[in-house]
Design an enzyme around this catalytic site. Structure first.
Site, PDB file in Angstrom:
ATOM      1  CE1 TYR A 124      -4.866  -4.737  14.378  1.00 43.74           C
ATOM      2  CE2 TYR A 124      -6.032  -6.059  12.752  1.00 43.74           C
ATOM      3  CZ  TYR A 124      -4.842  -5.548  13.263  1.00 43.74           C
ATOM      4  OH  TYR A 124      -3.644  -5.858  12.677  1.00 43.74           O
ATOM      5  CG  LEU A 174      -1.965  -1.136   1.254  1.00 46.33           C
ATOM      6  CD1 LEU A 174      -2.830  -1.047   2.511  1.00 46.33           C
ATOM      7  CD2 LEU A 174      -2.853  -1.100   0.008  1.00 46.33           C
TER       8      LEU A 174
HETATM    9  C1  HXC Z   1       5.185 -15.906  16.548  1.00 46.23           C
HETATM   10  C2  HXC Z   1       6.914 -14.677  15.605  1.00 46.23           C
HETATM   11  C3  HXC Z   1       6.341 -14.825  14.319  1.00 46.23           C
HETATM   12  C4  HXC Z   1       5.126 -15.561  14.206  1.00 46.23           C
HETATM   13  C5  HXC Z   1       8.163 -13.680  14.142  1.00 46.23           C
HETATM   14  N1  HXC Z   1       8.027 -13.981  15.441  1.00 46.23           N
HETATM   15  N2  HXC Z   1       7.138 -14.180  13.436  1.00 46.23           N
HETATM   16  N3  HXC Z   1       6.350 -15.201  16.709  1.00 46.23           N
HETATM   17  N4  HXC Z   1       4.570 -16.068  15.337  1.00 46.23           N
HETATM   18  N5  HXC Z   1       4.535 -15.728  13.018  1.00 46.23           N
HETATM   19  C6  HXC Z   1       8.951 -13.657  16.518  1.00 46.23           C
HETATM   20  C7  HXC Z   1      10.317 -14.282  16.269  1.00 46.23           C
HETATM   21  O1  HXC Z   1      10.345 -15.639  16.670  1.00 46.23           O
HETATM   22  C8  HXC Z   1      11.202 -13.400  17.164  1.00 46.23           C
HETATM   23  O2  HXC Z   1      11.086 -13.745  18.510  1.00 46.23           O
HETATM   24  C9  HXC Z   1      10.552 -12.037  17.020  1.00 46.23           C
HETATM   25  O3  HXC Z   1       9.203 -12.259  16.570  1.00 46.23           O
HETATM   26  C10 HXC Z   1      11.259 -11.173  16.004  1.00 46.23           C
HETATM   27  O4  HXC Z   1      11.294 -11.922  14.788  1.00 46.23           O
HETATM   28  P1  HXC Z   1      12.348 -11.608  13.632  1.00 46.23           P
HETATM   29  O5  HXC Z   1      12.003 -12.432  12.444  1.00 46.23           O
HETATM   30  O6  HXC Z   1      13.740 -11.700  14.182  1.00 46.23           O
HETATM   31  O7  HXC Z   1      12.052 -10.062  13.428  1.00 46.23           O
HETATM   32  P2  HXC Z   1      12.206  -9.148  12.189  1.00 46.23           P
HETATM   33  O8  HXC Z   1      13.134  -9.742  11.168  1.00 46.23           O
HETATM   34  O9  HXC Z   1      12.548  -7.821  12.744  1.00 46.23           O
HETATM   35  O10 HXC Z   1      10.740  -9.134  11.529  1.00 46.23           O
HETATM   36  C11 HXC Z   1       9.667  -8.394  12.071  1.00 46.23           C
HETATM   37  C12 HXC Z   1       8.336  -9.101  11.833  1.00 46.23           C
HETATM   38  C13 HXC Z   1       8.169  -9.529  10.354  1.00 46.23           C
HETATM   39  C14 HXC Z   1       7.215  -8.183  12.317  1.00 46.23           C
HETATM   40  C15 HXC Z   1       8.314 -10.382  12.695  1.00 46.23           C
HETATM   41  O11 HXC Z   1       6.916 -10.161  10.160  1.00 46.23           O
HETATM   42  C16 HXC Z   1       8.285  -8.360   9.413  1.00 46.23           C
HETATM   43  O12 HXC Z   1       9.403  -7.995   9.019  1.00 46.23           O
HETATM   44  N6  HXC Z   1       7.177  -7.712   9.004  1.00 46.23           N
HETATM   45  C17 HXC Z   1       7.173  -6.546   8.119  1.00 46.23           C
HETATM   46  C18 HXC Z   1       6.064  -6.529   7.114  1.00 46.23           C
HETATM   47  C19 HXC Z   1       4.679  -6.879   7.623  1.00 46.23           C
HETATM   48  O13 HXC Z   1       4.533  -7.455   8.711  1.00 46.23           O
HETATM   49  N7  HXC Z   1       3.661  -6.578   6.806  1.00 46.23           N
HETATM   50  C20 HXC Z   1       2.293  -6.894   7.149  1.00 46.23           C
HETATM   51  C21 HXC Z   1       1.581  -5.680   7.566  1.00 46.23           C
HETATM   52  S1  HXC Z   1      -0.151  -6.027   7.534  1.00 46.23           S
HETATM   53  P3  HXC Z   1      12.167 -14.713  19.270  1.00 46.23           P
HETATM   54  O14 HXC Z   1      11.746 -14.651  20.699  1.00 46.23           O
HETATM   55  O15 HXC Z   1      11.986 -16.076  18.648  1.00 46.23           O
HETATM   56  O16 HXC Z   1      13.524 -14.140  19.023  1.00 46.23           O
HETATM   57  C22 HXC Z   1      -0.913  -5.189   8.780  1.00 46.23           C
HETATM   58  C23 HXC Z   1      -2.432  -4.976   8.684  1.00 46.23           C
HETATM   59  C24 HXC Z   1      -3.269  -6.116   8.959  1.00 46.23           C
HETATM   60  O17 HXC Z   1      -0.302  -4.693   9.643  1.00 46.23           O
HETATM   61  C25 HXC Z   1      -4.747  -5.961   8.682  1.00 46.23           C
HETATM   62  C26 HXC Z   1      -5.188  -6.774   7.498  1.00 46.23           C
HETATM   63  C27 HXC Z   1      -6.638  -6.759   7.243  1.00 46.23           C
HETATM   64  P1  NAP Z   2       3.711  -4.524   3.470  1.00 44.78           P
HETATM   65  O1  NAP Z   2       3.826  -4.485   1.990  1.00 44.78           O
HETATM   66  O2  NAP Z   2       4.330  -5.652   4.212  1.00 44.78           O
HETATM   67  O3  NAP Z   2       4.273  -3.139   4.008  1.00 44.78           O
HETATM   68  C1  NAP Z   2       5.025  -2.965   5.170  1.00 44.78           C
HETATM   69  C2  NAP Z   2       6.186  -2.092   4.830  1.00 44.78           C
HETATM   70  O4  NAP Z   2       6.809  -1.663   6.049  1.00 44.78           O
HETATM   71  C3  NAP Z   2       7.256  -2.778   4.001  1.00 44.78           C
HETATM   72  O5  NAP Z   2       7.637  -1.956   2.927  1.00 44.78           O
HETATM   73  C4  NAP Z   2       8.417  -2.942   4.965  1.00 44.78           C
HETATM   74  O6  NAP Z   2       9.654  -2.874   4.274  1.00 44.78           O
HETATM   75  C5  NAP Z   2       8.196  -1.764   5.902  1.00 44.78           C
HETATM   76  N1  NAP Z   2       8.795  -1.997   7.205  1.00 44.78           N
HETATM   77  C6  NAP Z   2       8.544  -3.029   8.055  1.00 44.78           C
HETATM   78  N2  NAP Z   2       9.307  -2.933   9.132  1.00 44.78           N
HETATM   79  C7  NAP Z   2      10.046  -1.813   8.989  1.00 44.78           C
HETATM   80  C8  NAP Z   2      11.039  -1.189   9.769  1.00 44.78           C
HETATM   81  N3  NAP Z   2      11.426  -1.703  10.946  1.00 44.78           N
HETATM   82  N4  NAP Z   2      11.607  -0.051   9.326  1.00 44.78           N
HETATM   83  C9  NAP Z   2      11.224   0.468   8.134  1.00 44.78           C
HETATM   84  N5  NAP Z   2      10.294  -0.062   7.346  1.00 44.78           N
HETATM   85  C10 NAP Z   2       9.722  -1.203   7.768  1.00 44.78           C
HETATM   86  O7  NAP Z   2       2.183  -4.492   3.936  1.00 44.78           O
HETATM   87  P2  NAP Z   2       0.918  -3.591   3.491  1.00 44.78           P
HETATM   88  O8  NAP Z   2      -0.230  -4.505   3.453  1.00 44.78           O
HETATM   89  O9  NAP Z   2       1.260  -2.751   2.319  1.00 44.78           O
HETATM   90  O10 NAP Z   2       0.735  -2.662   4.768  1.00 44.78           O
HETATM   91  C11 NAP Z   2       0.914  -1.256   4.700  1.00 44.78           C
HETATM   92  C12 NAP Z   2       0.182  -0.578   5.855  1.00 44.78           C
HETATM   93  O11 NAP Z   2      -1.219  -0.805   5.732  1.00 44.78           O
HETATM   94  C13 NAP Z   2       0.557  -1.097   7.228  1.00 44.78           C
HETATM   95  O12 NAP Z   2       0.541  -0.028   8.154  1.00 44.78           O
HETATM   96  C14 NAP Z   2      -0.554  -2.046   7.559  1.00 44.78           C
HETATM   97  O13 NAP Z   2      -0.717  -2.228   8.943  1.00 44.78           O
HETATM   98  C15 NAP Z   2      -1.729  -1.289   6.947  1.00 44.78           C
HETATM   99  N6  NAP Z   2      -2.906  -2.117   6.679  1.00 44.78           N
HETATM  100  C16 NAP Z   2      -2.893  -2.976   5.637  1.00 44.78           C
HETATM  101  C17 NAP Z   2      -4.031  -3.713   5.365  1.00 44.78           C
HETATM  102  C18 NAP Z   2      -4.116  -4.629   4.190  1.00 44.78           C
HETATM  103  O14 NAP Z   2      -5.163  -5.240   3.978  1.00 44.78           O
HETATM  104  N7  NAP Z   2      -3.071  -4.774   3.399  1.00 44.78           N
HETATM  105  C19 NAP Z   2      -5.162  -3.574   6.186  1.00 44.78           C
HETATM  106  C20 NAP Z   2      -5.122  -2.699   7.259  1.00 44.78           C
HETATM  107  C21 NAP Z   2      -3.977  -1.952   7.489  1.00 44.78           C
HETATM  108  P3  NAP Z   2      10.934  -3.701   4.787  1.00 44.78           P
HETATM  109  O15 NAP Z   2      10.466  -5.091   5.097  1.00 44.78           O
HETATM  110  O16 NAP Z   2      11.888  -3.621   3.637  1.00 44.78           O
HETATM  111  O17 NAP Z   2      11.434  -2.978   5.987  1.00 44.78           O
END
Ligand code: HXC
Ligand code: NAP
Length: 279
Positions: A148, A21
Protein backbone atom coordinates in the site's frame (compact mmCIF):
# COMPACT_ATOMS: atom_id res chain seq x y z
CA UNK A 1 19.06 -22.03 -1.59
CA UNK A 2 22.35 -20.14 -1.27
CA UNK A 3 25.99 -20.96 -0.80
CA UNK A 4 26.54 -21.12 2.98
CA UNK A 5 28.96 -18.16 3.08
CA UNK A 6 26.82 -15.82 0.96
CA UNK A 7 27.04 -13.01 3.53
CA UNK A 8 30.39 -13.89 5.14
CA UNK A 9 32.26 -10.77 6.22
CA UNK A 10 29.16 -8.57 6.04
CA UNK A 11 28.01 -6.58 9.10
CA UNK A 12 24.35 -5.69 8.98
CA UNK A 13 22.20 -3.46 11.22
CA UNK A 14 18.55 -4.56 11.37
CA UNK A 15 16.28 -1.99 13.02
CA UNK A 16 13.48 -3.70 14.95
CA UNK A 17 15.61 -6.84 14.78
CA UNK A 18 14.43 -8.19 18.13
CA UNK A 19 11.03 -9.40 16.93
CA UNK A 20 8.98 -10.65 14.00
CA UNK A 21 10.32 -10.35 10.49
CA UNK A 22 13.41 -8.45 11.64
CA UNK A 23 14.36 -11.36 13.88
CA UNK A 24 13.75 -13.87 11.06
CA UNK A 25 15.89 -11.89 8.61
CA UNK A 26 18.62 -11.48 11.21
CA UNK A 27 18.76 -15.21 11.88
CA UNK A 28 19.01 -15.93 8.15
CA UNK A 29 21.84 -13.39 7.73
CA UNK A 30 23.70 -15.13 10.56
CA UNK A 31 23.17 -18.56 8.97
CA UNK A 32 24.74 -17.16 5.81
CA UNK A 33 27.83 -15.92 7.66
CA UNK A 34 27.04 -12.27 8.44
CA UNK A 35 27.45 -10.56 11.78
CA UNK A 36 24.53 -8.62 13.12
CA UNK A 37 23.62 -5.44 14.97
CA UNK A 38 20.03 -5.07 16.13
CA UNK A 39 18.09 -2.27 17.77
CA UNK A 40 14.62 -1.57 19.11
CA UNK A 41 13.16 0.28 22.08
CA UNK A 42 12.80 -2.71 24.46
CA UNK A 43 16.12 -3.80 25.91
CA UNK A 44 14.70 -7.06 27.34
CA UNK A 45 13.41 -8.16 23.93
CA UNK A 46 16.73 -7.37 22.25
CA UNK A 47 18.65 -9.13 24.99
CA UNK A 48 16.54 -12.30 24.65
CA UNK A 49 16.90 -12.38 20.85
CA UNK A 50 20.64 -11.74 21.09
CA UNK A 51 21.04 -14.56 23.62
CA UNK A 52 19.19 -16.95 21.28
CA UNK A 53 21.38 -15.90 18.32
CA UNK A 54 24.56 -16.14 20.41
CA UNK A 55 23.73 -19.73 21.36
CA UNK A 56 23.68 -20.71 17.68
CA UNK A 57 26.21 -18.22 16.22
CA UNK A 58 28.57 -17.20 19.05
CA UNK A 59 30.17 -13.76 19.02
CA UNK A 60 28.30 -12.39 16.03
CA UNK A 61 25.35 -10.37 17.41
CA UNK A 62 25.33 -7.00 19.20
CA UNK A 63 22.34 -5.00 20.36
CA UNK A 64 21.57 -1.49 21.53
CA UNK A 65 18.26 -0.11 22.74
CA UNK A 66 17.36 2.94 20.68
CA UNK A 67 14.20 4.83 19.76
CA UNK A 68 14.81 5.58 16.09
CA UNK A 69 12.43 8.56 16.21
CA UNK A 70 15.24 10.40 18.00
CA UNK A 71 17.89 11.47 15.45
CA UNK A 72 20.57 12.04 18.12
CA UNK A 73 19.91 8.60 19.60
CA UNK A 74 20.26 7.01 16.14
CA UNK A 75 23.53 8.86 15.58
CA UNK A 76 24.87 7.65 18.97
CA UNK A 77 23.79 4.08 18.25
CA UNK A 78 25.38 3.97 14.79
CA UNK A 79 28.58 5.52 16.20
CA UNK A 80 28.71 2.83 18.93
CA UNK A 81 28.27 -0.01 16.44
CA UNK A 82 30.85 1.54 14.11
CA UNK A 83 33.45 1.84 16.91
CA UNK A 84 33.53 -1.94 17.06
CA UNK A 85 33.61 -2.44 13.28
CA UNK A 86 32.05 -0.62 10.33
CA UNK A 87 28.62 -1.75 9.22
CA UNK A 88 28.16 -2.39 5.50
CA UNK A 89 24.46 -3.21 5.46
CA UNK A 90 21.31 -1.64 6.91
CA UNK A 91 17.80 -3.08 6.99
CA UNK A 92 15.15 -0.47 7.76
CA UNK A 93 12.64 -2.87 9.29
CA UNK A 94 11.32 -1.15 12.43
CA UNK A 95 7.77 0.11 12.07
CA UNK A 96 4.72 1.26 13.93
CA UNK A 97 1.17 0.76 12.76
CA UNK A 98 -2.43 0.33 13.94
CA UNK A 99 -5.86 0.44 12.37
CA UNK A 100 -8.03 3.48 12.96
CA UNK A 101 -10.66 5.58 11.23
CA UNK A 102 -8.49 8.39 9.94
CA UNK A 103 -10.80 11.19 11.08
CA UNK A 104 -10.25 10.05 14.69
CA UNK A 105 -6.44 10.17 14.58
CA UNK A 106 -4.78 12.60 16.98
CA UNK A 107 -1.68 14.52 15.96
CA UNK A 108 0.37 12.34 18.28
CA UNK A 109 -1.01 9.20 16.65
CA UNK A 110 0.03 10.45 13.20
CA UNK A 111 3.44 11.49 14.51
CA UNK A 112 4.03 8.16 16.28
CA UNK A 113 3.83 6.17 13.04
CA UNK A 114 5.47 8.70 10.71
CA UNK A 115 8.22 9.19 13.30
CA UNK A 116 9.12 5.51 13.45
CA UNK A 117 8.70 4.59 9.82
CA UNK A 118 9.77 7.56 7.76
CA UNK A 119 11.93 9.64 10.10
CA UNK A 120 13.52 6.57 11.70
CA UNK A 121 14.45 5.09 8.32
CA UNK A 122 15.83 8.43 7.13
CA UNK A 123 17.92 8.96 10.29
CA UNK A 124 19.39 5.44 10.15
CA UNK A 125 20.08 5.59 6.42
CA UNK A 126 21.72 9.01 6.59
CA UNK A 127 23.81 8.12 9.66
CA UNK A 128 25.17 5.05 7.86
CA UNK A 129 25.38 6.69 4.42
CA UNK A 130 27.51 9.60 5.66
CA UNK A 131 30.02 7.12 7.08
CA UNK A 132 30.06 4.94 3.96
CA UNK A 133 30.66 7.95 1.74
CA UNK A 134 33.42 9.31 4.01
CA UNK A 135 35.16 5.90 3.96
CA UNK A 136 34.42 5.21 0.24
CA UNK A 137 32.81 1.95 1.33
CA UNK A 138 30.34 0.02 -0.83
CA UNK A 139 27.18 -0.80 1.10
CA UNK A 140 23.58 -1.97 0.83
CA UNK A 141 20.34 -0.67 2.32
CA UNK A 142 17.12 -2.65 2.31
CA UNK A 143 13.85 -1.13 3.49
CA UNK A 144 10.75 -3.12 4.36
CA UNK A 145 7.72 -1.30 2.99
CA UNK A 146 4.25 -2.60 2.03
CA UNK A 147 2.27 -2.81 -1.21
CA UNK A 148 0.00 0.00 0.00
CA UNK A 149 3.03 2.28 -0.36
CA UNK A 150 1.76 2.68 -3.94
CA UNK A 151 -1.92 1.73 -3.72
CA UNK A 152 -2.60 3.56 -0.43
CA UNK A 153 -4.97 1.92 2.06
CA UNK A 154 -7.94 2.96 4.11
CA UNK A 155 -7.61 2.73 7.92
CA UNK A 156 -3.79 2.73 8.02
CA UNK A 157 -3.27 6.26 6.73
CA UNK A 158 -0.07 7.24 8.60
CA UNK A 159 1.56 3.90 7.73
CA UNK A 160 0.61 4.25 4.04
CA UNK A 161 2.01 7.79 3.92
CA UNK A 162 5.17 6.73 5.72
CA UNK A 163 5.85 3.63 3.61
CA UNK A 164 5.40 5.73 0.44
CA UNK A 165 8.03 8.07 1.88
CA UNK A 166 10.46 5.22 2.51
CA UNK A 167 9.98 4.02 -1.07
CA UNK A 168 10.72 7.55 -2.31
CA UNK A 169 13.86 7.60 -0.18
CA UNK A 170 14.94 4.26 -1.67
CA UNK A 171 14.56 5.47 -5.25
CA UNK A 172 16.03 8.92 -4.62
CA UNK A 173 19.16 7.70 -2.88
CA UNK A 174 19.63 4.77 -5.27
CA UNK A 175 20.33 7.37 -7.95
CA UNK A 176 22.20 9.85 -5.78
CA UNK A 177 24.41 7.28 -4.07
CA UNK A 178 24.78 4.81 -6.96
CA UNK A 179 28.11 6.38 -7.98
CA UNK A 180 29.24 5.85 -4.36
CA UNK A 181 28.56 2.09 -4.75
CA UNK A 182 25.71 2.24 -2.24
CA UNK A 183 22.68 0.23 -3.33
CA UNK A 184 19.18 0.77 -1.93
CA UNK A 185 16.26 -1.58 -2.46
CA UNK A 186 12.94 -2.34 -0.82
CA UNK A 187 10.75 -5.36 -0.17
CA UNK A 188 6.96 -5.07 -0.08
CA UNK A 189 5.62 -8.06 1.87
CA UNK A 190 2.05 -9.26 1.87
CA UNK A 191 0.72 -11.07 4.96
CA UNK A 192 3.47 -12.66 7.10
CA UNK A 193 1.91 -13.30 10.52
CA UNK A 194 3.81 -11.80 13.45
CA UNK A 195 2.47 -11.02 16.93
CA UNK A 196 3.40 -7.32 16.51
CA UNK A 197 1.38 -6.87 13.31
CA UNK A 198 -1.53 -9.21 14.02
CA UNK A 199 -2.18 -7.78 17.53
CA UNK A 200 -2.58 -4.33 16.03
CA UNK A 201 -4.16 -5.06 12.66
CA UNK A 202 -6.67 -7.88 13.22
CA UNK A 203 -9.67 -6.32 14.99
CA UNK A 204 -11.55 -9.62 15.56
CA UNK A 205 -10.21 -13.19 15.36
CA UNK A 206 -12.81 -14.13 12.75
CA UNK A 207 -11.45 -11.36 10.47
CA UNK A 208 -7.89 -12.72 10.41
CA UNK A 209 -8.75 -14.66 7.27
CA UNK A 210 -9.39 -11.32 5.47
CA UNK A 211 -5.75 -10.40 6.00
CA UNK A 212 -4.36 -13.88 5.46
CA UNK A 213 -6.19 -15.34 2.48
CA UNK A 214 -6.96 -12.42 0.19
CA UNK A 215 -4.20 -13.32 -2.24
CA UNK A 216 -3.82 -15.42 -5.37
CA UNK A 217 -1.98 -18.22 -3.57
CA UNK A 218 -4.54 -18.35 -0.74
CA UNK A 219 -1.99 -18.57 2.07
CA UNK A 220 0.24 -16.41 4.23
CA UNK A 221 3.94 -15.98 3.57
CA UNK A 222 6.55 -18.01 5.42
CA UNK A 223 9.20 -16.00 7.21
CA UNK A 224 11.91 -18.05 5.46
CA UNK A 225 10.59 -16.91 2.08
CA UNK A 226 11.00 -13.26 3.02
CA UNK A 227 14.33 -13.84 4.79
CA UNK A 228 15.77 -15.51 1.68
CA UNK A 229 14.68 -12.61 -0.52
CA UNK A 230 16.27 -10.18 1.93
CA UNK A 231 19.51 -12.20 1.93
CA UNK A 232 19.55 -12.18 -1.87
CA UNK A 233 19.13 -8.40 -2.01
CA UNK A 234 21.79 -7.84 0.67
CA UNK A 235 24.32 -10.09 -1.10
CA UNK A 236 26.99 -8.71 -3.43
CA UNK A 237 25.76 -11.18 -6.06
CA UNK A 238 22.64 -9.04 -6.58
CA UNK A 239 24.95 -6.07 -7.12
CA UNK A 240 23.25 -4.70 -10.25
CA UNK A 241 19.85 -4.29 -8.56
CA UNK A 242 19.26 -0.87 -7.07
CA UNK A 243 16.28 1.44 -6.59
CA UNK A 244 13.84 -1.42 -6.94
CA UNK A 245 11.07 -2.77 -4.74
CA UNK A 246 10.41 -6.50 -4.83
CA UNK A 247 6.88 -7.56 -3.94
CA UNK A 248 6.46 -10.82 -2.02
CA UNK A 249 2.73 -11.03 -1.36
CA UNK A 250 1.33 -14.17 -3.03
CA UNK A 251 -0.26 -11.93 -5.67
CA UNK A 252 -2.31 -10.03 -3.06
CA UNK A 253 -2.25 -6.49 -4.41
CA UNK A 254 -2.69 -7.50 -8.05
CA UNK A 255 -5.66 -9.61 -7.07
CA UNK A 256 -7.15 -6.67 -5.17
CA UNK A 257 -6.60 -4.39 -8.17
CA UNK A 258 -8.29 -6.73 -10.65
CA UNK A 259 -11.82 -5.49 -11.26
CA UNK A 260 -13.19 -9.00 -11.80
CA UNK A 261 -11.19 -10.99 -9.26
CA UNK A 262 -14.41 -11.45 -7.24
CA UNK A 263 -15.67 -13.76 -10.00
CA UNK A 264 -13.76 -16.58 -8.30
CA UNK A 265 -16.97 -16.98 -6.26
CA UNK A 266 -18.81 -18.40 -9.29
CA UNK A 267 -19.24 -22.17 -9.34
CA UNK A 268 -18.16 -24.39 -12.22
CA UNK A 269 -21.79 -24.82 -13.21
CA UNK A 270 -22.32 -21.05 -13.32
CA UNK A 271 -19.27 -20.66 -15.56
CA UNK A 272 -20.52 -23.43 -17.84
CA UNK A 273 -23.93 -21.76 -18.06
CA UNK A 274 -22.25 -18.55 -19.25
CA UNK A 275 -20.60 -20.26 -22.25
CA UNK A 276 -22.33 -19.73 -25.59
CA UNK A 277 -24.43 -22.73 -26.61
CA UNK A 278 -23.31 -24.44 -29.82
CA UNK A 279 -26.34 -24.87 -32.10
C1 HXC B 1 -5.79 5.31 17.48
C2 HXC B 1 -3.77 5.20 18.62
C3 HXC B 1 -3.81 3.78 18.58
C4 HXC B 1 -4.91 3.16 17.95
C5 HXC B 1 -2.02 4.41 19.62
N1 HXC B 1 -2.67 5.53 19.28
N2 HXC B 1 -2.69 3.33 19.20
N3 HXC B 1 -4.74 5.96 18.08
N4 HXC B 1 -5.87 3.94 17.39
N5 HXC B 1 -5.00 1.82 17.87
C6 HXC B 1 -2.29 6.90 19.59
C7 HXC B 1 -2.23 7.12 21.09
O1 HXC B 1 -3.51 7.37 21.63
C8 HXC B 1 -1.32 8.36 21.16
O2 HXC B 1 -2.01 9.52 20.84
C9 HXC B 1 -0.35 8.12 20.02
O3 HXC B 1 -0.97 7.18 19.13
C10 HXC B 1 0.95 7.53 20.50
O4 HXC B 1 0.62 6.34 21.23
P1 HXC B 1 1.62 5.70 22.30
O5 HXC B 1 1.06 4.40 22.74
O6 HXC B 1 1.96 6.72 23.35
O7 HXC B 1 2.91 5.55 21.39
P2 HXC B 1 4.09 4.55 21.45
O8 HXC B 1 4.20 3.90 22.80
O9 HXC B 1 5.25 5.32 20.96
O10 HXC B 1 3.68 3.40 20.41
C11 HXC B 1 3.76 3.57 19.01
C12 HXC B 1 2.66 2.79 18.30
C13 HXC B 1 2.60 1.32 18.78
C14 HXC B 1 2.89 2.91 16.79
C15 HXC B 1 1.31 3.45 18.63
O11 HXC B 1 1.59 0.61 18.09
C16 HXC B 1 3.91 0.61 18.61
O12 HXC B 1 4.78 0.70 19.48
N6 HXC B 1 4.14 -0.12 17.49
C17 HXC B 1 5.39 -0.82 17.20
C18 HXC B 1 5.21 -2.16 16.56
C19 HXC B 1 4.22 -2.24 15.42
O13 HXC B 1 3.37 -1.35 15.25
N7 HXC B 1 4.28 -3.35 14.66
C20 HXC B 1 3.36 -3.57 13.57
C21 HXC B 1 4.04 -3.33 12.28
S1 HXC B 1 3.04 -4.04 11.01
P3 HXC B 1 -2.63 10.53 21.97
O14 HXC B 1 -3.10 11.70 21.18
O15 HXC B 1 -3.74 9.76 22.64
O16 HXC B 1 -1.51 10.87 22.91
C22 HXC B 1 3.15 -3.09 9.62
C23 HXC B 1 2.75 -3.73 8.28
C24 HXC B 1 1.34 -3.90 8.03
O17 HXC B 1 3.62 -2.02 9.65
C25 HXC B 1 0.96 -4.69 6.80
C26 HXC B 1 0.37 -6.03 7.15
C27 HXC B 1 -0.14 -6.80 6.01
P1 NAP C 1 6.96 -6.21 14.70
O1 NAP C 1 7.41 -7.53 15.21
O2 NAP C 1 6.02 -5.40 15.54
O3 NAP C 1 8.26 -5.37 14.37
C1 NAP C 1 8.42 -4.00 14.59
C2 NAP C 1 9.74 -3.79 15.25
O4 NAP C 1 10.06 -2.40 15.21
C3 NAP C 1 9.78 -4.23 16.70
O5 NAP C 1 10.93 -5.00 16.94
C4 NAP C 1 9.86 -2.92 17.47
O6 NAP C 1 10.60 -3.09 18.67
C5 NAP C 1 10.57 -2.02 16.46
N1 NAP C 1 10.27 -0.62 16.70
C6 NAP C 1 9.05 -0.03 16.72
N2 NAP C 1 9.16 1.26 17.01
C7 NAP C 1 10.48 1.51 17.14
C8 NAP C 1 11.23 2.66 17.46
N3 NAP C 1 10.64 3.84 17.68
N4 NAP C 1 12.57 2.57 17.53
C9 NAP C 1 13.18 1.38 17.31
N5 NAP C 1 12.54 0.26 17.01
C10 NAP C 1 11.20 0.32 16.94
O7 NAP C 1 6.25 -6.34 13.28
P2 NAP C 1 6.64 -7.14 11.93
O8 NAP C 1 5.39 -7.69 11.41
O9 NAP C 1 7.82 -8.01 12.16
O10 NAP C 1 7.06 -5.94 10.97
C11 NAP C 1 8.39 -5.80 10.49
C12 NAP C 1 8.39 -4.94 9.22
O11 NAP C 1 7.66 -5.60 8.19
C13 NAP C 1 7.74 -3.58 9.38
O12 NAP C 1 8.43 -2.63 8.60
C14 NAP C 1 6.37 -3.78 8.80
O13 NAP C 1 5.79 -2.58 8.35
C15 NAP C 1 6.72 -4.71 7.64
N6 NAP C 1 5.59 -5.48 7.12
C16 NAP C 1 5.10 -6.52 7.84
C17 NAP C 1 4.07 -7.27 7.31
C18 NAP C 1 3.53 -8.47 8.00
O14 NAP C 1 2.62 -9.12 7.47
N7 NAP C 1 4.02 -8.82 9.17
C19 NAP C 1 3.52 -6.92 6.06
C20 NAP C 1 4.03 -5.82 5.38
C21 NAP C 1 5.09 -5.11 5.92
P3 NAP C 1 10.25 -2.22 19.98
O15 NAP C 1 8.76 -2.24 20.15
O16 NAP C 1 11.00 -2.92 21.07
O17 NAP C 1 10.78 -0.86 19.71
Amino acid sequence: MFKPDLLAGRRILVTGGGTGLGRSMGRRFLELGASLAICGRREAVLSETTAAFERDFPGRTRFLACDIRDADAVERMVARFWEEAPLDGLVNNAAGNFIARSETLSARAVDAVLGIVVHGAAYATLACGRRWIAASMPATVLSIVTTYAWTGSAYVLPSAMAKAGVLAMTRSLAVEWGPRRIRLNAIAPGPFPTPGAWERLVPRPDLARELEGRNALGRVGEHAELANLAAFLMAPESGYITGDCVTIDGGEWLKGAGQFSWLERLSGEEWDALRPRKS
